[in-house]
Design a protein around this motif. Structure first.
Motif, mmCIF file in Angstrom:
data_model
loop_
_atom_site.group_PDB
_atom_site.id
_atom_site.type_symbol
_atom_site.label_atom_id
_atom_site.label_comp_id
_atom_site.label_asym_id
_atom_site.label_seq_id
_atom_site.Cartn_x
_atom_site.Cartn_y
_atom_site.Cartn_z
ATOM 1 N N GLY A 152 48.629 40.590 47.187
ATOM 2 C CA GLY A 152 48.797 41.237 45.891
ATOM 3 C C GLY A 152 50.067 40.807 45.184
ATOM 4 O O GLY A 152 50.072 40.554 43.970
ATOM 5 N N ARG A 153 51.152 40.697 45.960
ATOM 6 C CA ARG A 153 52.418 40.302 45.354
ATOM 7 C C ARG A 153 52.374 38.867 44.854
ATOM 8 O O ARG A 153 52.825 38.566 43.731
ATOM 9 C CB ARG A 153 53.546 40.462 46.380
ATOM 10 N N LEU A 154 51.834 37.969 45.657
ATOM 11 C CA LEU A 154 51.746 36.570 45.247
ATOM 12 C C LEU A 154 50.818 36.400 44.051
ATOM 13 O O LEU A 154 51.095 35.601 43.146
ATOM 14 C CB LEU A 154 51.265 35.708 46.415
ATOM 15 N N HIS A 155 49.726 37.151 44.048
ATOM 16 C CA HIS A 155 48.791 37.049 42.919
ATOM 17 C C HIS A 155 49.450 37.532 41.630
ATOM 18 O O HIS A 155 49.249 36.953 40.559
ATOM 19 C CB HIS A 155 47.538 37.867 43.207
ATOM 20 N N ALA A 156 50.259 38.586 41.735
ATOM 21 C CA ALA A 156 50.939 39.108 40.552
ATOM 22 C C ALA A 156 51.988 38.134 40.029
ATOM 23 O O ALA A 156 52.267 38.097 38.824
ATOM 24 C CB ALA A 156 51.582 40.457 40.877
ATOM 25 N N LEU A 157 52.570 37.351 40.922
ATOM 26 C CA LEU A 157 53.611 36.411 40.496
ATOM 27 C C LEU A 157 53.051 35.249 39.685
ATOM 28 O O LEU A 157 53.767 34.668 38.867
ATOM 29 C CB LEU A 157 54.361 35.869 41.719
ATOM 30 N N GLY A 158 51.789 34.874 39.922
ATOM 31 C CA GLY A 158 51.234 33.713 39.224
ATOM 32 C C GLY A 158 51.967 32.436 39.586
ATOM 33 O O GLY A 158 52.467 31.706 38.726
ATOM 34 N N ILE A 159 52.039 32.161 40.884
ATOM 35 C CA ILE A 159 52.847 31.045 41.372
ATOM 36 C C ILE A 159 52.400 29.718 40.776
ATOM 37 O O ILE A 159 53.231 28.894 40.376
ATOM 38 C CB ILE A 159 52.782 30.990 42.913
ATOM 39 N N ALA A 160 51.103 29.493 40.708
ATOM 40 C CA ALA A 160 50.603 28.187 40.261
ATOM 41 C C ALA A 160 51.046 27.898 38.834
ATOM 42 O O ALA A 160 51.527 26.794 38.526
ATOM 43 C CB ALA A 160 49.078 28.151 40.371
#
Length: 458
Positions: A152-160
């Motif tokens: 959830g945290r990584l998805h919220a960050l929008g890393i790509a």
């Protein structure tokens, strides 16, 4: 905070001149043979904070003494009949003393035993340090190191998208390219040429031994003949043969004469040698100048048949495999295979060091292109974020115990008294406000109770 491991135990000033000693409660080897970390250092900043704590302690204690003095004076005034107000003041002061003492006991019990008495459930931090560390590790593992939380945290960050926007900047792509080139040079410098050469040589040899080469050679030769690509090679051989015959006519005729019987006359041998040479020269010249020469057609048929045999004839394929094995076994071939690494290594290092090499330019262009695609291509973004989430989830689920044990082992390795002292230095000032607030709130509560009691009784 800084840690040390193993036998190199650092000692630092604890603010009062006492060195930091290895862990008391948690300093011994833990179960399972793990050696915990030693206590963190007590810094100059901690010493300054500790001085602030002492000032607040003095203020809180002074307030307690002041309330006690007020209580004594108010009690005396009440007994002396100086007025009803004295009872209210005495009640407030008395409750203030109780509140101050209760909060002093509570705050002190966190870090040490009040007055040195072995009262149960006191000196909580020194005695419960290891348990607190284990609880903290479990809390982090359950609430932060779960796959759902990480995803959830990584998805919220929008890393790509963020990574793409960053890489799309030429300056950032240059930086990444430079770092990759440095890492590549470092890796190639660390690797020993002899070890890599041995690995490369063994890999190439093993792969060559495992793969049958005859069918592949046959297919390649078949395509070459079908396209007529071999004609230029035949032209070259015919031209070189013609030139060689022209410049070595005497050698050819001498060879023919040398093979003649001893009983034939010499002039006959010479005429035969001249005739053989002329016919041979004529044949080669015709092959060179006539693309449709029958001999050229014979060569085409031979190569076509040989290509078919390489693919289908068992005996021919077996002979090629034996020849391949003999060639691979020769030391000269092994030296060539092993030396290939040195050439490749030199080329890579030279390209990595040259800012304008094709390797670096292509790497830079690829990074910028990747960054642009990550910004605009939603499918690629989803893939990259999915890979990142899967990798992070794998790490936290697979190594959760190792990560949480780092917390518990680190806390267990701290010296109990030093840990208590450091924590007190960082939060003790706020805790002293509890004592002050307890004095004030206690006094107000005592005054309120006394007032209500007097009102109900009077």
């Amino acid at each position: 905070m800084s840690d040390t491991r193993g036998q190199d135990v650092r000692r630092s000033d604890g603010g009062d001149g006492s060195p930091v000693k290895p862990s008391g409660g948690g300093g011994a080897a833990r179960e399972g043979g793990r050696i915990p970390l030693v206590a963190f250092s007590y810094t100059a900043a901690d010493a300054e904070r500790q001085r602030g704590v002492r000032r607040m302690k003095t203020f809180a204690t002074g307030l307690l003494i002041a309330v006690a003095v007020v209580y004594v004076l108010a009690t005396w005034a009440e007994k002396a009949g100086l007025g009803a107000w004295a009872g209210y003041v005495a009640a407030a002061a008395e409750a203030g003393m109780v509140g101050a003492l209760a909060d002093w006991f509570a705050v002190t019990a966190l870090f040490r035993r009040p007055l040195g008495l072995p009262i149960p459930h006191t000196a909580i931090i020194p005695t419960k340090k290891d348990q607190l560390g284990a609880t903290l590790g479990s809390f982090v593992g359950e609430n932060f190191l779960s796959a759902d939380v990480v995803r959830g945290r990584l998805h919220a960050l929008g890393i790509a998208g963020r990574l793409g926007a960053w890489l799309a900047e030429p300056a950032h792509a240059d930086r990444v390219t430079g770092e990759l080139a440095t890492a590549l040079r470092g890796a190639l410098t660390v690797l020993r040429d002899s070890d890599v050469q041995a690995v490369v040589g063994e890999a190439i040899t093993r792969r060559a031994e495992a793969a049958e080469v005859a069918p592949g050679i046959g297919k390649t030769l078949e395509r070459i003949v079908a396209d007529g690509a071999h004609h230029r090679a035949v032209d070259l051989v015919c031209a070189r043969a013609h030139d060689w015959l022209v410049f070595h006519a005497d050698s050819v005729m001498d060879a023919v004469q040398g093979g003649a019987p001893g009983w034939t006359p010499r002039f006959v041998d010479r005429r035969v040698g001249e005739r053989v040479y002329k016919e041979l020269l004529r044949f080669v010249t015709e092959m060179r100048d006539m693309p449709a020469h029958p001999a050229r057609g014979a060569i085409d048929r031979f190569l076509t048949d040989f290509a078919a045999d390489l693919q289908a004839d068992t005996d021919t394929r077996a002979r090629v495999e034996r020849l391949k094995g003999e060639l691979l076994a020769r030391p000269e071939i092994q030296d060539i295979i092993a030396s290939a690494w040195s050439s490749v290594r030199g080329l890579i290092i030279a390209a990595a060091e040259d800012d304008h090499s094709q390797l670096r330019l292509r790497a830079r262009a690829s990074l910028i292109s990747l960054g642009g695609r990550l910004v605009t291509d939603a499918r690629l973004q989803a893939k990259v974020e999915g890979w990142a989430e899967d990798a992070a989830s794998y790490v936290v689920t697979t190594y959760r115990n190792e990560i949480t044990s780092l917390i518990s082992d680190t806390v267990a390795g701290w010296d109990a008294n030093q840990t208590s002292k450091k924590i007190e230095a960082n939060i003790g000032r706020d805790l002293q406000f509890i004592r002050i607030n307890g004095t004030v709130v206690g006094a107000l509560a005592g005054l309120a109770i006394y007032t209500v009691s007097h009102a109900l009784g009077g």
